[in-house]
Each structure stands twice: as C-alpha cells, then as structure tokens.
Scaffold this active site. Structure first.
Site, PDB file in Angstrom:
ATOM      1  N   PRO A 182       0.790  -1.232   0.000  1.00 50.87           N
ATOM      2  CA  PRO A 182       0.000   0.000   0.000  1.00 50.87           C
ATOM      3  C   PRO A 182       0.819   1.276   0.000  1.00 50.87           C
ATOM      4  O   PRO A 182       0.362   2.280  -0.532  1.00 50.87           O
ATOM      5  CB  PRO A 182      -0.834  -0.097   1.281  1.00 50.87           C
ATOM      6  N   CYS A 183       2.026   1.272   0.566  1.00 50.36           N
ATOM      7  CA  CYS A 183       2.747   2.548   0.613  1.00 50.36           C
ATOM      8  C   CYS A 183       3.144   3.009  -0.784  1.00 50.36           C
ATOM      9  O   CYS A 183       3.195   4.190  -1.056  1.00 50.36           O
ATOM     10  CB  CYS A 183       3.942   2.516   1.554  1.00 50.36           C
ATOM     11  N   LYS A 184       3.397   2.035  -1.694  1.00 54.62           N
ATOM     12  CA  LYS A 184       3.703   2.427  -3.071  1.00 54.62           C
ATOM     13  C   LYS A 184       2.435   2.958  -3.749  1.00 54.62           C
ATOM     14  O   LYS A 184       2.474   3.821  -4.604  1.00 54.62           O
ATOM     15  CB  LYS A 184       4.202   1.207  -3.873  1.00 54.62           C
TER      16      LYS A 184
END
Lengths: 220, 275
Positions: A165-167
């Site tokens: 999710p951070c990407k």
C-alpha cells in the site's frame, strides 16, 4: 486540506457495496465475504487466465504524467474463450483469486491475490514478478521487495501475494485529485482498482466508471 | 530502582533454549543428532537457524533437500512471526527446551510463506516497521530517515547489535512535545482459538480527557473475551515476551519498552496453565 488518498473503513465498505452492486448487474463475479466474526470482511473475485498471453495493453502506458482519467484507460480483458482458436493446455491456465481488504494502518484498500495452476500448484513470487506487465516492470524492478511480496492474509491467515500500500499512495494521489475534479461522485474503489489492478493482471470493464459517476463529461 | 532503559536490554537479549530434531521421515545417510540452540526471542526463525540447516544437511543427500521449514507438535511455524511470539503462543506452558521438528520436504504451501532468501526476511521486517510508523507518526519519522538508517535497523537485528539498532530506533519512539504519546499504538493480539490470525485495530494511547489508556483498556475494547472474568477467575493469560504485564500498565509505556524490534506489541492470549 482534503486527504484524497485516504478513506475510512465505513467509506471503504460503502464503496465496496456499490462496486459489488454494479458487478452483479454486469455479471462480473465480485462478491463480499464477511470475516467469521462478521466484524469486517473483504471483496473477492476469481478469474482464469492463460499464462504467457500478454496482459491487456494500455494505450498511453504508465500511470503518471497522463491527463486522461484512469477509468478511460482501463478496459476489459477480451473474453478468452472467444479469442482462442484452440483449447489452451490445462497446464497453461492459471486461476487468480483477488481480494480487496481495508488497511487501518494506511487507511487505504489493499489488493491481495493468489495464483495457481489448475492442478493446485501455486505460482511462486518469481513467477508473479516475471508476469508483471512490461509497462510496470521498471517500477517493479526498482524495488521488487517493496512492491509485490508474499504476506499472510490478515483475515484468512493464509499466504497471499500483496501489492504494497505505501507504493500505491504515490500514484493514487494525483490521479484521484484530477478525477475527482471532473467526476465528484467517483467511487474510490473503482478508481483505485482501475489503477492498481492492471499491475497484477486485473482489469475493470469500463462500465464501472459509468455506473458510479452521475456527472458525465466528455474528456478528449 | 531499575531504569526503564534496562527493560529494553532485557527484552532484546531474551533467549529460548531450543532442541531441533529432524523429522523422522526425512531420508538420511546416517543418524541425525538433535541440535541445541538458544533462540533470540526478538528475531525470526529463518534468520537464526543457518547452523541448524547446515547440521542436518550434513547427513542428507542434496537431492533430498528442498526448502527448510519448522514445526511444533504438528503446527507449521510461521517464520515471519517473531520467535518469542511463537513460543509464548504455542509452547509457553510446556517444559523447556522447546522441541522443534525440522523438515526439508513437503513444504506446506497453504500455511507458510516461502523464505527464499535473507532479502525476504529484511523486506518483511522493514514492511512491519513501516506499518508501525504509519500508525505512530503517519510514516513521517521513518520516511525522513535515509536508506542507510533503514539498513542499520536491519543489520542491528541481524547481527544482534542492541546499540546499533537502538541508535536509530530511538527516533521511532519519540513523539511531539505537545502530545502525550503516539497517534495510534501498533499492536497485534494473537489467540490460537480463532481462524483470524490476529486482531489489529486503531487504538489511541491517550483518551480524550488526557488519561493514558492501559493494557486493560485495550483488551476490553478490542478483545473483551480475553479478560472477561468467569466466576471471578481469569480464563486466560495475557503474555508479552514471556511475562504477564499488569493490566493497569499504560499502553504508551508498553509500546515504548515492550515492542519487538519491528515496533509492534505482539500480545498472546493463552489459556491459563492447568497445573
């Protein structure tokens, strides 16, 4: 300041419900699965694909630097059984199972998936990395371990692959801001899935975008 | 009076005496002796068992060896869970040493993640740290760090270097002067009785009125069955790092002192031992 890229869990569930409603209307097979204790759940879809057939090509390729809406780019994978002249070998057919869960840590949806051949043999992480479409390969190769890895499914406890999710937030923000300017009623899940889905072989029929937007405008 | 900082050392240097035995159906050229090792509670199985692997591979043929995996009393052990968590959850009521069975065949694809290399362990560890900081600081502290700081955290864990690790990790334990703690507390609660592998929810360390939330407050909110007394007697133990902290302990303090290196509080709910 509007935090476009984050959504609360209730909004997530509402968007999923709307998404599934449209899925049922067009015979796409998304469904909601509640967790055993019913406190939450996830969206799920099973999809069969022939290995080594190129994933749908996207005109305009990459997700950044484009002014067109993401929904315009994502289109349906042509129905395999119409296109194939001879029946594919059973060994070449891969069963994909996609799950959309909510991450309370990042306050965004997260895409989990697993893939296996028809005989039950699972695909390896290496297979998955190799299968990523060419237009996303560069980004993947910059940091494969930060992008797609194997993780434990937070509700089922089984091994799944996950798109980190951070990407996701990196490429979600500008696209969402732009699409919301034009289409205020856009379904978050539709936008998000139309962006991240193709990275892992999942494409959305265009009708999803039309279903949720009540504010149609022609974009050249 | 013990300094709070001593707790950090006690947590880091916790060890579990373990006996590794080769699974009886593995094919060997001669008898495989059990292998004894003190496992660091805060590390991961595949990170600290190179010697175990070498020991058993010495008596096996190359063609009989594929990915190593571990099992305790029939349960495959998840290498991506910290060792101390696995022990507390599955074996804390049994006598020491912890008896683990080693396998080189029939990898349980449906139960365990693959561990193809040390890179996979590093990726998993860093992913947990990033998630913890997303909860504590909206990822601001960890994203401000340089790549070499991230590397130092991983190398500190890999090489059992407390000072090297905490030189960087202390920054992840800070919070703005005007707040009384982190934004949310990174925690996971584990019970063997549920299908769900763990409970994780958003929970603030400080209440609206400024009071510090306790461990008891957390459990009451997210896992009430764990602390509901039955006939006045508690059914379960609430365990972290092999101890049962008092339920009145402030959660913020627990997060700063009893987290694992990944910055999560991994809490086990286990039945009271019957003896």
């Amino acid at each position: 300041m509007e935090e476009d890229e984050f959504i609360g869990e209730k909004t997530f569930q509402r968007c999923c419900a709307e998404f599934i409603k449209h899925s049922q209307e067009i015979g796409d097979s998304w469904e909601w699965r509640p967790s055993k204790d019913c406190s939450d759940g996830y969206m799920c879809k099973i999809h069969f694909q022939i290995k080594n057939e190129p994933a749908v090509s996207h005109p305009g390729t990459s997700t950044h630097g484009q002014t067109c809406l993401p929904m315009e780019e994502a289109f349906e994978l042509p129905s395999d059984d119409c296109e194939v002249i001879e029946a594919p070998e059973a060994s070449q057919v891969i069963k994909y199972e996609y799950h959309v869960l909510y991450s309370c840590s990042y306050q965004v949806p997260v895409l989990y998936f697993r893939a296996s051949f028809l005989d039950g043999r699972p695909l390896t992480l290496k297979d998955i990395w190799e299968g990523v479409h060419e237009c996303y390969k560069t980004r993947l190769l910059q940091g494969p371990w930060d992008t797609i890895t194997q993780q434990e499914h937070p509700i089922l406890g089984q091994p799944f692959f996950v798109l980190h999710p951070c990407k996701t937030n990196e490429f979600m923000t500008p696209v969402l801001k732009n699409s919301r300017k034009i289409n205020k009623n856009v379904n978050y899940i539709t936008s998000w899935l139309s962006i991240v889905g193709p990275v892992v072989g999942l494409n959305l029929p265009l009708s999803y975008a039309k279903a949720t937007s009540q504010d149609q405008r022609n974009v050249d | 009076m013990t300094d709070d900082k001593d707790v950090l050392r006690d947590v880091w240097f916790g060890r579990i005496p373990t006996c590794f035995t080769l699974y009886q159906d593995e094919i060997t050229e001669r008898e495989a002796e059990p292998y004894y090792l003190l496992l660091p509670r805060v590390s991961y199985l595949t990170l600290v068992t190179d010697k175990v692997k070498k020991h058993f591979q010495k008596v096996m043929r190359q063609e009989d060896i594929s990915e190593i995996w571990f099992e305790y009393e029939g349960t495959p052990l998840k290498w991506h869970y910290p060792i101390g968590l696995l022990f507390d959850l599955l074996a804390s009521s049994s006598a020491l040493p912890w008896n683990i069975t080693v396998h080189f065949k029939s990898f349980p694809e449906k139960d365990l993640l693959h561990c193809p290399s040390k890179d996979a362990i590093e990726a998993h560890f860093m992913s947990c740290m990033k998630e913890a900081d997303a909860l504590k600081h909206k990822s601001q502290v960890i994203n401000e760090m340089q790549k070499k700081d991230h590397k130092q955290l991983w190398m500190g864990l890999q090489n059992d270097r407390f000072d090297q690790f905490w030189a960087i990790n202390r920054k992840l334990m800070e919070y703005p002067a005007e707040e009384n703690g982190f934004r949310y507390i990174p925690f996971r609660i584990y019970q063997t009785t549920t299908e769900r592998p763990f409970i994780q929810k958003l929970f603030r360390p400080v209440a609206a009125d400024g009071q510090l939330h306790t461990l008891g407050d957390l459990l009451k909110e997210v896992c009430p069955s764990a602390v509901a007394p039955e006939d006045g007697e508690r059914k379960n133990q609430v365990m972290i790092h092999g101890i049962e902290p008092m339920l009145e302990t402030p959660l913020q303090w627990l997060s700063e002192h009893l987290s694992y290196p990944d910055n999560f509080l991994h809490i086990s709910i286990i039945p009271q031992p019957t003896d």
